[in-house]
Scaffold this active site. Structure first.
Site, short mmCIF file in Angstrom:
data_model
loop_
_atom_site.label_atom_id
_atom_site.label_comp_id
_atom_site.label_asym_id
_atom_site.label_seq_id
_atom_site.Cartn_x
_atom_site.Cartn_y
_atom_site.Cartn_z
N GLY A 46 0.82 -1.20 0.00
CA GLY A 46 0.00 0.00 0.00
C GLY A 46 0.85 1.25 0.00
N GLN A 51 3.07 9.93 1.13
CA GLN A 51 4.35 9.22 1.08
C GLN A 51 5.17 9.56 -0.17
OE1 GLN A 51 2.37 5.20 2.02
NE2 GLN A 51 4.36 5.02 3.01
N CYS A 88 5.92 -0.29 6.94
CA CYS A 88 5.53 0.87 6.14
C CYS A 88 6.70 1.26 5.24
CB CYS A 88 5.17 2.02 7.08
SG CYS A 88 4.75 3.56 6.25
N LEU A 89 6.41 1.58 3.99
CA LEU A 89 7.48 1.97 3.06
C LEU A 89 8.20 3.24 3.53
CD1 LEU A 89 5.73 1.25 -0.36
CD2 LEU A 89 7.55 -0.09 0.72
N HIS A 130 -4.37 1.30 7.53
CA HIS A 130 -3.02 1.88 7.59
C HIS A 130 -2.90 3.07 6.63
CE1 HIS A 130 1.59 1.28 7.66
NE2 HIS A 130 1.39 2.14 6.68
N GLU A 131 -3.37 2.87 5.40
CA GLU A 131 -3.24 3.93 4.38
C GLU A 131 -4.14 5.12 4.71
OE1 GLU A 131 -0.71 3.63 2.64
OE2 GLU A 131 -0.44 1.49 2.98
N HIS A 134 -2.53 7.36 7.12
CA HIS A 134 -1.55 8.27 6.51
C HIS A 134 -2.22 9.58 6.07
CE1 HIS A 134 2.31 6.28 6.18
NE2 HIS A 134 1.79 5.18 5.67
ZN ZN Z 1 2.62 3.34 5.60
#
Ligand code: ZN
Length: 153
Positions: A46, A51, A88-89, A130-131, A134
């Site tokens: 995701g 991000q 998380c990226l 999660h997304e 963000h």
């Molecule tokens: Zn993340």
């Protein structure tokens, strides 16, 4: 196709709330395409717009059962609980146990502005939550109850 740079948790943009998308134009489509390419390149499940440095309410995800593009996503309803390891990226090399709902109803718009809803379970539900966090300037780290060591792939 363009790969965008993924910002990491030190970047203050990740703690800011995102704006609602109101214009569904070619520029939005390009951003979503870039996010899809960036997600694939990073081998993630995701990716949210902040991000890649864009404060707009958009995320893309692919947990293995198809790509989801969500513009102005809202988690309408949740049920159950799941506790599992999350990463998380934007937080390289950090993983930890997070408890999330096990099921949720996601309502969002597609790149043309058409509204849709999805009934998401397990990993897909975890990822959507999660997304969406963000987009409200929240990182998963604040929800971790136990950090874990994992080998890099
Ligand atoms: Zn993340």
């Amino acid at each position: 196709m363009a790969i965008r740079n993924i910002v990491t948790k030190e970047d203050p943009i990740l703690s800011k709330p995102c704006r609602t998308v109101e214009v569904f134009d070619e520029k939005l489509a390009q951003l979503i395409d870039d996010m899809i390419d960036t997600l694939a390149k990073a081998d993630g499940v995701g990716l949210a717009a902040p991000q890649v440095g864009v404060l707009k309410r958009i995320f893309v995800m692919d947990v293995g059962d198809g790509l989801v593009e969500a513009v102005n996503p809202v988690i309408l309803k949740t049920s159950g609980k799941q506790r599992g390891v999350e990463g998380c990226l934007s937080c390289p090399k950090q993983w930890g146990y997070v408890t999330r709902p096990n099921r949720c109803i996601l309502r969002a718009q597609d790149r043309t502005g058409k509204t849709f809803t999805m009934d998401l379970k397990e990993l897909a539900c975890r990822c959507a939550c999660h997304e969406t966090d963000h987009l409200d300037g929240e990182l998963f780290l604040r929800l971790v109850d136990e950090f874990v060591q994992m080998e890099e792939n």
